[in-house]
Write a protein that holds these residues in place. Structure first.
Motif, PDB file in Angstrom:
ATOM      1  N   ARG A  23       0.830  -1.208   0.000  1.00 27.90           N
ATOM      2  CA  ARG A  23       0.000   0.000   0.000  1.00 27.90           C
ATOM      3  C   ARG A  23       0.865   1.258   0.000  1.00 27.90           C
ATOM      4  O   ARG A  23       0.577   2.222  -0.716  1.00 27.90           O
ATOM      5  CB  ARG A  23      -0.923  -0.001   1.218  1.00 27.90           C
ATOM      6  N   GLU A  24       1.932   1.252   0.797  1.00 28.20           N
ATOM      7  CA  GLU A  24       2.835   2.401   0.845  1.00 28.20           C
ATOM      8  C   GLU A  24       3.514   2.614  -0.514  1.00 28.20           C
ATOM      9  O   GLU A  24       3.685   3.749  -0.958  1.00 28.20           O
ATOM     10  CB  GLU A  24       3.880   2.201   1.933  1.00 28.20           C
ATOM     11  N   ARG A  25       3.906   1.526  -1.164  1.00 30.72           N
ATOM     12  CA  ARG A  25       4.518   1.634  -2.496  1.00 30.72           C
ATOM     13  C   ARG A  25       3.549   2.250  -3.490  1.00 30.72           C
ATOM     14  O   ARG A  25       3.931   3.098  -4.296  1.00 30.72           O
ATOM     15  CB  ARG A  25       4.938   0.253  -3.003  1.00 30.72           C
ATOM     16  N   LEU A  26       2.297   1.821  -3.443  1.00 37.85           N
ATOM     17  CA  LEU A  26       1.287   2.338  -4.357  1.00 37.85           C
ATOM     18  C   LEU A  26       1.086   3.836  -4.143  1.00 37.85           C
ATOM     19  O   LEU A  26       1.050   4.618  -5.105  1.00 37.85           O
ATOM     20  CB  LEU A  26      -0.037   1.592  -4.168  1.00 37.85           C
ATOM     21  N   VAL A  27       0.984   4.252  -2.888  1.00 40.09           N
ATOM     22  CA  VAL A  27       0.810   5.676  -2.586  1.00 40.09           C
ATOM     23  C   VAL A  27       2.007   6.476  -3.096  1.00 40.09           C
ATOM     24  O   VAL A  27       1.846   7.538  -3.713  1.00 40.09           O
ATOM     25  CB  VAL A  27       0.601   5.897  -1.071  1.00 40.09           C
ATOM     26  N   LEU A  28       3.209   5.965  -2.875  1.00 41.82           N
ATOM     27  CA  LEU A  28       4.406   6.660  -3.327  1.00 41.82           C
ATOM     28  C   LEU A  28       4.457   6.750  -4.855  1.00 41.82           C
ATOM     29  O   LEU A  28       4.765   7.810  -5.410  1.00 41.82           O
ATOM     30  CB  LEU A  28       5.657   5.958  -2.796  1.00 41.82           C
ATOM     31  N   GLN A  29       4.108   5.680  -5.533  1.00 43.10           N
ATOM     32  CA  GLN A  29       4.096   5.702  -6.997  1.00 43.10           C
ATOM     33  C   GLN A  29       3.081   6.716  -7.520  1.00 43.10           C
ATOM     34  O   GLN A  29       3.365   7.470  -8.454  1.00 43.10           O
ATOM     35  CB  GLN A  29       3.772   4.313  -7.550  1.00 43.10           C
ATOM     36  N   MET A  30       1.905   6.730  -6.918  1.00 45.57           N
ATOM     37  CA  MET A  30       0.870   7.667  -7.346  1.00 45.57           C
ATOM     38  C   MET A  30       1.308   9.109  -7.079  1.00 45.57           C
ATOM     39  O   MET A  30       1.085  10.003  -7.903  1.00 45.57           O
ATOM     40  CB  MET A  30      -0.447   7.354  -6.644  1.00 45.57           C
ATOM     41  N   PHE A  31       1.925   9.351  -5.930  1.00 44.38           N
ATOM     42  CA  PHE A  31       2.403  10.692  -5.581  1.00 44.38           C
ATOM     43  C   PHE A  31       3.438  11.164  -6.598  1.00 44.38           C
ATOM     44  O   PHE A  31       3.407  12.313  -7.045  1.00 44.38           O
ATOM     45  CB  PHE A  31       2.995  10.687  -4.172  1.00 44.38           C
ATOM     46  N   ARG A  32       4.339  10.276  -6.982  1.00 47.52           N
ATOM     47  CA  ARG A  32       5.391  10.646  -7.938  1.00 47.52           C
ATOM     48  C   ARG A  32       4.839  10.950  -9.321  1.00 47.52           C
ATOM     49  O   ARG A  32       5.477  11.657 -10.100  1.00 47.52           O
ATOM     50  CB  ARG A  32       6.436   9.530  -8.017  1.00 47.52           C
ATOM     51  N   GLN A  33       3.658  10.445  -9.647  1.00 48.49           N
ATOM     52  CA  GLN A  33       3.058  10.701 -10.953  1.00 48.49           C
ATOM     53  C   GLN A  33       2.395  12.078 -11.018  1.00 48.49           C
ATOM     54  O   GLN A  33       2.111  12.566 -12.104  1.00 48.49           O
ATOM     55  CB  GLN A  33       2.030   9.617 -11.289  1.00 48.49           C
ATOM     56  N   LEU A  34       2.168  12.691  -9.878  1.00 50.26           N
ATOM     57  CA  LEU A  34       1.544  14.015  -9.850  1.00 50.26           C
ATOM     58  C   LEU A  34       2.535  15.077 -10.302  1.00 50.26           C
ATOM     59  O   LEU A  34       3.745  14.924 -10.133  1.00 50.26           O
ATOM     60  CB  LEU A  34       1.080  14.346  -8.429  1.00 50.26           C
ATOM     61  N   ASP A  35       2.002  16.184 -10.822  1.00 51.25           N
ATOM     62  CA  ASP A  35       2.894  17.284 -11.165  1.00 51.25           C
ATOM     63  C   ASP A  35       3.369  17.969  -9.876  1.00 51.25           C
ATOM     64  O   ASP A  35       2.849  17.719  -8.787  1.00 51.25           O
ATOM     65  CB  ASP A  35       2.229  18.275 -12.123  1.00 51.25           C
ATOM     66  N   GLN A  36       4.357  18.800 -10.008  1.00 48.03           N
ATOM     67  CA  GLN A  36       5.001  19.408  -8.840  1.00 48.03           C
ATOM     68  C   GLN A  36       4.027  20.234  -8.000  1.00 48.03           C
ATOM     69  O   GLN A  36       4.079  20.194  -6.768  1.00 48.03           O
ATOM     70  CB  GLN A  36       6.179  20.264  -9.290  1.00 48.03           C
ATOM     71  N   GLN A  37       3.130  20.969  -8.645  1.00 53.66           N
ATOM     72  CA  GLN A  37       2.182  21.801  -7.891  1.00 53.66           C
ATOM     73  C   GLN A  37       1.252  20.941  -7.045  1.00 53.66           C
ATOM     74  O   GLN A  37       0.978  21.255  -5.892  1.00 53.66           O
ATOM     75  CB  GLN A  37       1.361  22.687  -8.842  1.00 53.66           C
ATOM     76  N   ARG A  38       0.767  19.852  -7.599  1.00 59.55           N
ATOM     77  CA  ARG A  38      -0.125  18.963  -6.833  1.00 59.55           C
ATOM     78  C   ARG A  38       0.622  18.295  -5.682  1.00 59.55           C
ATOM     79  O   ARG A  38       0.067  18.103  -4.605  1.00 59.55           O
ATOM     80  CB  ARG A  38      -0.750  17.927  -7.751  1.00 59.55           C
ATOM     81  N   GLN A  39       1.884  17.935  -5.907  1.00 56.97           N
ATOM     82  CA  GLN A  39       2.686  17.381  -4.817  1.00 56.97           C
ATOM     83  C   GLN A  39       2.818  18.394  -3.685  1.00 56.97           C
ATOM     84  O   GLN A  39       2.661  18.049  -2.510  1.00 56.97           O
ATOM     85  CB  GLN A  39       4.073  16.980  -5.321  1.00 56.97           C
TER      86      GLN A  39
END
Length: 53
Positions: A23-39
């Motif tokens: 689950r943590e890996r999935l969240v991290l992968q999804m976070f990395r796919q966001l653009d910088q402003q959304r992060q």
């Protein structure tokens, strides 16, 4: 033979990634796919939650 800073960072990230559960890996992968402003928005939101009194 020296290892570049970029290669060291990748090695460090992969070791940390291996220590996460699925689950943590999935969240991290999804976070990395966001653009910088959304992060930044998500990090700001988390900061507000953690600093709420």
């Amino acid at each position: 033979m020296s290892v570049s800073n970029g290669e060291q960072a990748k090695q460090s990230e992969s070791v940390e990634f291996e220590n996460l559960n699925q689950r943590e890996r999935l969240v991290l992968q999804m976070f990395r796919q966001l653009d910088q402003q959304r992060q930044k928005d998500i990090l700001r939101f988390i900061d507000v939650l953690l600093n709420a009194k």
